[in-house]
Design an enzyme around this catalytic site. Structure first.
Site, PDB file in Angstrom:
ATOM      1  N   ASP A 284      11.428   4.890  -9.277  1.00 55.47           N
ATOM      2  CA  ASP A 284      11.186   5.464 -10.609  1.00 55.47           C
ATOM      3  C   ASP A 284      11.889   6.799 -10.816  1.00 55.47           C
ATOM      4  O   ASP A 284      12.196   7.177 -11.948  1.00 55.47           O
ATOM      5  CB  ASP A 284       9.685   5.647 -10.852  1.00 55.47           C
ATOM      6  CG  ASP A 284       9.003   4.340 -11.260  1.00 55.47           C
ATOM      7  OD1 ASP A 284       9.668   3.287 -11.204  1.00 55.47           O
ATOM      8  OD2 ASP A 284       7.811   4.374 -11.630  1.00 55.47           O
TER       9      ASP A 284
ATOM     10  N   LYS B  98      -0.679  -4.096  -3.359  1.00 52.93           N
ATOM     11  CA  LYS B  98      -1.999  -3.483  -3.120  1.00 52.93           C
ATOM     12  C   LYS B  98      -1.980  -2.069  -3.671  1.00 52.93           C
ATOM     13  O   LYS B  98      -1.470  -1.154  -3.040  1.00 52.93           O
ATOM     14  CB  LYS B  98      -2.364  -3.461  -1.640  1.00 52.93           C
ATOM     15  CG  LYS B  98      -3.753  -2.870  -1.443  1.00 52.93           C
ATOM     16  CD  LYS B  98      -4.114  -2.670  -0.001  1.00 52.93           C
ATOM     17  CE  LYS B  98      -5.487  -2.046   0.098  1.00 52.93           C
ATOM     18  NZ  LYS B  98      -5.522  -0.627  -0.328  1.00 52.93           N
TER      19      LYS B  98
ATOM     20  N   SER C 249       0.813  -1.204   0.000  1.00 54.43           N
ATOM     21  CA  SER C 249       0.000   0.000   0.000  1.00 54.43           C
ATOM     22  C   SER C 249       0.855   1.266   0.000  1.00 54.43           C
ATOM     23  O   SER C 249       1.639   1.479  -0.915  1.00 54.43           O
ATOM     24  CB  SER C 249      -0.971  -0.162   1.182  1.00 54.43           C
ATOM     25  OG  SER C 249      -1.500   0.967   1.689  1.00 54.43           O
TER      26      SER C 249
END
Length: 417
Positions: free
Chosen positions: A324, A338, A313
């Site tokens: 990234d 999730k 999460s």
């Protein structure tokens, strides 16, 4: 409480039901809805307006409402059952009804302290089986040997197959010092019974230490156990303090961190990133919003992040943002997966409704739901005792140390600087 999913709280939400009366010589006035029918209708409208999947699990959502309101309800409990059945048809374990008591306890859970066994739990979206995301650090469940991905089959002899997530959590909560018996199943080990003594669970989310690398370089070790309302502020204090003490690199440990508040994940990413997108949220109309760094990073020192299958999460939002943007290298195992965001609505009778309103994508538009995030360096790890975490016995921690110990110029190039 067991789910701690990313939640955007919109409290005090209520709907006014406008009743149109068909008046005329040849028509009877429309029958007014009962309070119970109004509640069911209120839930239907919230889902109709905000639920992520506009096909409503490939069914006619208007027909679902019609069927639910066919006959009057004998009492409030019957209305609650009708709501649960209506939501069940969406086949989304995270969109769920909370009775007034469950709703209040969920609010407590994200604010700082609770009593119970200290397990973060979820219904596995593929199997519907109740699973441990992770035990809270230092909790009775962790001391009793509970692990991520353990499947909870029975609570006090009651099968969990017929329980909602919140009913299961309620059965595990209870007075300090009382005992709860869980029947669990673990890969490769079959079924076993675990006895846990309930206690107060302190939700202090940050562990921070100044340590020395094998080469004698000072670095900060930070372990974040969940994303509650205190997490960003406490982590900011910890980083500032470690900077003053001379730390020139960091290991951020997100292992077994089941997440929590979306906003906390975003604020913590901003402590590490000066620029760049942190996360995109995508609702049924497409990209709904994005959150970016705000030029307020506390350090640009090299960073390695530890993740495992209990990293879920909001933890995955943070890990994905740092990976990234080239800000950190990830070490460990693929994360939980999730990638759904829930909003919490308060209903007119004091009960609540959690609705999946969006999913999220990492800055490079990776959808991690059910897939997780793969680390840059994959290192498998046997289960550790609490005392072995971040020691020589901890292979993932040792791998992170090795990355930090490489020439700092190489490390900084790897961080996109």
């Amino acid at each position: 409480m067991g789910f701690m999913q990313k939640q955007v709280f919109r409290l005090g939400f209520s709907l006014l039901l406008v009743l149109s009366l068909a008046l005329g010589i040849f028509t009877q006035p429309a029958t007014a809805l009962t309070d119970e029918q109004k509640l069911v209708s209120e839930v239907w409208r919230i889902v109709n307006r905000s639920y992520l999947d506009e096909t409503f699990n490939h069914q006619n959502w208007a027909a679902v409402r019609q069927k639910a309101l066919e006959k009057p309800f004998t009492d409030q409990k019957a209305a609650y059952v009708a709501i649960q059945n209506m939501l069940k048809s969406l086949d989304d374990p995270f969109t769920r009804f909370l009775d007034p008591e469950q709703y209040r306890s969920l609010q407590v859970n994200t604010s700082g302290e609770l009593t119970g066994v200290g397990l973060q739990i979820a219904l596995n979206p593929q199997t519907g089986i109740l699973e441990v995301i992770s035990p809270i650090t230092g909790s009775p469940a962790e001391k009793a040997g509970m692990r991520p991905r353990d499947r909870i089959l029975k609570i006090q002899g009651i099968a969990t197959t017929n329980l909602t997530l919140d009913e299961a959590a309620a059965r595990m909560r209870g007075p300090i010092g009382s005992l709860v018996t869980l029947l669990i199943e673990r890969d490769g080990e079959g079924e076993k019974e675990v006895r846990v003594v309930r206690d107060r669970i302190a939700l202090n989310p940050v562990v921070a230490e100044l340590r020395s690398s094998p080469q004698g370089q000072p670095f900060g070790y930070l372990r974040l156990t969940q994303f509650n309302a205190n997490a960003a502020m406490e982590l900011a204090h910890a980083i500032s303090s470690l900077e003053k003490k001379g730390a020139n690199a960091y290991i951020l440990d997100l292992r077994n961190n089941p997440g929590g508040l979306l906003q906390a994940g975003i604020e913590i990413a901003r402590l590490w990133l000066d620029s760049g997108t942190i996360v995109y949220t995508v609702n049924r109309q497409g990209i709904q919003g994005s959150f970016a760094a705000s030029g307020s990073a506390l350090t640009d020192d090299p960073l390695v992040v530890l993740v495992n299958q209990g990293t879920a999460s909001a933890s995955e939002i943070l890990a994905g943002a740092l990976q990234d943007n080239g800000r950190a290298q990830l070490v460990g195992e693929t994360t939980f997966g999730k990638g759904l965001i829930q909003s919490l609505f308060e209903l007119s009778d004091g009960s609540g409704l959690a609705v999946t309103i969006a999913k999220y994508e990492t800055p490079q538009h990776r959808d991690i739901n059910k897939l997780g995030i793969k680390p840059d360096t994959v290192v498998a790890q046997q289960i550790l005792t609490r005392d072995q975490v971040a020691t020589e016995a901890d292979l993932q921690y040792q791998a992170a140390l090795n990355i930090l110990s490489q020439d700092s110029v190489v490390a900084r190039m790897g961080n996109g600087e």
